[in-house]
Design an enzyme around this catalytic site. Sequence first.
Site, short mmCIF file in Angstrom:
data_model
loop_
_atom_site.label_atom_id
_atom_site.label_comp_id
_atom_site.label_asym_id
_atom_site.label_seq_id
_atom_site.Cartn_x
_atom_site.Cartn_y
_atom_site.Cartn_z
N VAL A 242 0.83 -1.21 0.00
CA VAL A 242 0.00 0.00 0.00
C VAL A 242 0.86 1.26 0.00
O VAL A 242 0.36 2.36 -0.27
CB VAL A 242 -0.95 0.02 1.21
CG1 VAL A 242 -1.97 -1.09 1.09
CG2 VAL A 242 -0.19 -0.08 2.53
N ALA A 243 2.14 1.12 0.32
CA ALA A 243 3.06 2.26 0.31
C ALA A 243 4.47 1.73 0.08
O ALA A 243 4.82 0.65 0.57
CB ALA A 243 2.99 3.04 1.62
N GLN B 209 8.69 -0.81 2.65
CA GLN B 209 7.35 -0.73 2.09
C GLN B 209 6.37 -1.41 3.04
O GLN B 209 6.77 -2.19 3.92
CB GLN B 209 7.28 -1.32 0.69
CG GLN B 209 7.49 -2.81 0.57
CD GLN B 209 7.53 -3.23 -0.89
OE1 GLN B 209 8.02 -2.51 -1.77
NE2 GLN B 209 7.02 -4.42 -1.19
N VAL B 210 5.07 -1.10 2.87
CA VAL B 210 4.05 -1.53 3.82
C VAL B 210 3.02 -2.41 3.11
O VAL B 210 2.55 -2.08 2.01
CB VAL B 210 3.34 -0.31 4.45
CG1 VAL B 210 2.25 -0.77 5.42
CG2 VAL B 210 4.36 0.57 5.18
N ALA C 157 8.66 3.19 -0.17
CA ALA C 157 9.63 4.27 -0.08
C ALA C 157 11.02 3.67 -0.22
O ALA C 157 11.18 2.46 -0.43
CB ALA C 157 9.49 5.02 1.23
N SER C 158 12.04 4.51 -0.08
CA SER C 158 13.41 4.04 -0.34
C SER C 158 13.90 3.08 0.73
O SER C 158 14.76 2.24 0.46
CB SER C 158 14.34 5.25 -0.43
OG SER C 158 14.30 5.99 0.77
N ASP D 282 8.13 14.29 11.06
CA ASP D 282 7.94 14.03 9.63
C ASP D 282 6.45 14.15 9.29
O ASP D 282 5.86 13.27 8.68
CB ASP D 282 8.46 12.64 9.29
CG ASP D 282 8.74 12.47 7.80
OD1 ASP D 282 8.82 13.49 7.09
OD2 ASP D 282 8.87 11.32 7.34
#
Length: 517
Positions: free
Chosen positions: A125-126, A132-133, A128-129, A282
């Site tokens: 679902v997500a 991930q999720v 990034a570098s 963040d």
Amino acid sequence: MRQLARLVVIVFTVLRFGLDDIALSGFRQRWVRALARVMTIGRRLDEPRGVRLRRALERLGPIFVKFGQVLSTRRDLLPPDIADELAKLQDRVPPFPGQQARTLVERAFAWPIDAVFARFDAEPVASASIAQVHFAQLRDGREVAVKVLRPGMLGAIESDLALLHRLARWVERVSVDGRRLKPREVVAEFDGYLHDELDLVREAANAAQLRRNMQGLNLVLIPEMIWELCTSGVIVMERMDGIPISQVQRLRDAGVDIRKLARDGVTIFFTQVFRDGFFHADMHPGNIQVSVAPATFGRYIALDFGIVGTLTDVDKDYLAQNFIAFFRRDYKRVAELHVESGWVPPATRVDALEAAVRAVCEPHFDRPLKDISLGQVLMRLFQTSRRFNVEIQPQLVLLQKTLLNIEGLGRELDPELDLWSTAKPFLERWMNEQVGWRGFVARLENEAPRYAQLLPELPRLVHRTLHERRADPAPLLRTLIAEQRRTRRLVQALALAFAGFVVGGVLAQLWLHWPRG
């Protein structure tokens, strides 16, 4: 050979986007400037330098993108045009295959994935570098989110960090302006930040601390960690469902009070800063959702706790007094606070610093309080401080970046948001707790355990001293007299301190509530 190949790619990218021109143009030597002009012959460098730097970092990959993101927070070191452009960097990379994620989860737990989860969604679902999720369901029926560290990250990070450290040493050695930017310190800060992000247990601990701090506020939801399923490479947490805060029309259609949502966001931030000294650093829109479930309707949902900021009492006192002095237009006090913090070189003239602060702050007062940006004020103060070689602490720079995010988010939701009216109660409460009667009582309570430990031992210590010294009463007599004098001075000092606290509390109240002109 791998590092050499990577270095060739970096050099090619530097030349392609004209980063050599950006670097060499900062030198004062004529021959270096001439070399920069010669090297740009035949290349079209029409784009602004900030845009070229951002595009080069994006081309060099996720690690350099993250470095640019961290660098964008150091507005005390960077020119505004470059800092603004680096802030646009997005940490988006293609996801790695779901089957690979399943393998990593099984390796982390040393169990088949079906023994842990009743369902594991292969599609992330997500992404990034760093990680991930995936959504999943535990065998007991609980819906969870599983965050999986991207494979091979440590080797890639170590290789790129080694090159960044070498580059920083070179820049510091050959450029006076480069030394002012403290490249080695910036890279070292990034190194620590990146290695912290590689340990997902640290992120889980951050989330648990924020969840504990925010209990009772009833404004924000933070996922609960499933600790028995948390490792350095995989963490499992409660699944949170909400509407992304960037989808304002969906929130309105769902019946969410948008103006209250804006005020609540500022309240959450200032509570974390001035009450807890531990804040989510963040808070961009991608990490914030809003709950529309009946039991928690309208509450924030915070996600991604890899970056948090911490503030000491000294930091909070510095911030509170700076904000109050700013809104009272007491620029001399703002300058004195910089000096008292110990971050200004001893030879700095307070009147010169005061004049610079006045030039930064005074233009803001032509606007209503609701239009004043506290984040912009802090940023301008940091940039002005650079001229005076002020050492701005990293946690305050992180705070300023987060404050800018919160302000931008709040005013996107409600353009009429008055940040000062929301922040003022927190500042006043903090000042009262520090200089008033409540602060005195709180410090006594903090010292009480030490007193409780020492007082019962006092008769025994006195008896032992008397027994050891009874052969020669003269030294004992001198000791007792000295102790009596010391005790008398201590009592006098406590009495004066008590009186000072009372007077200070009264003066603080008068100061904080004195009507503005």
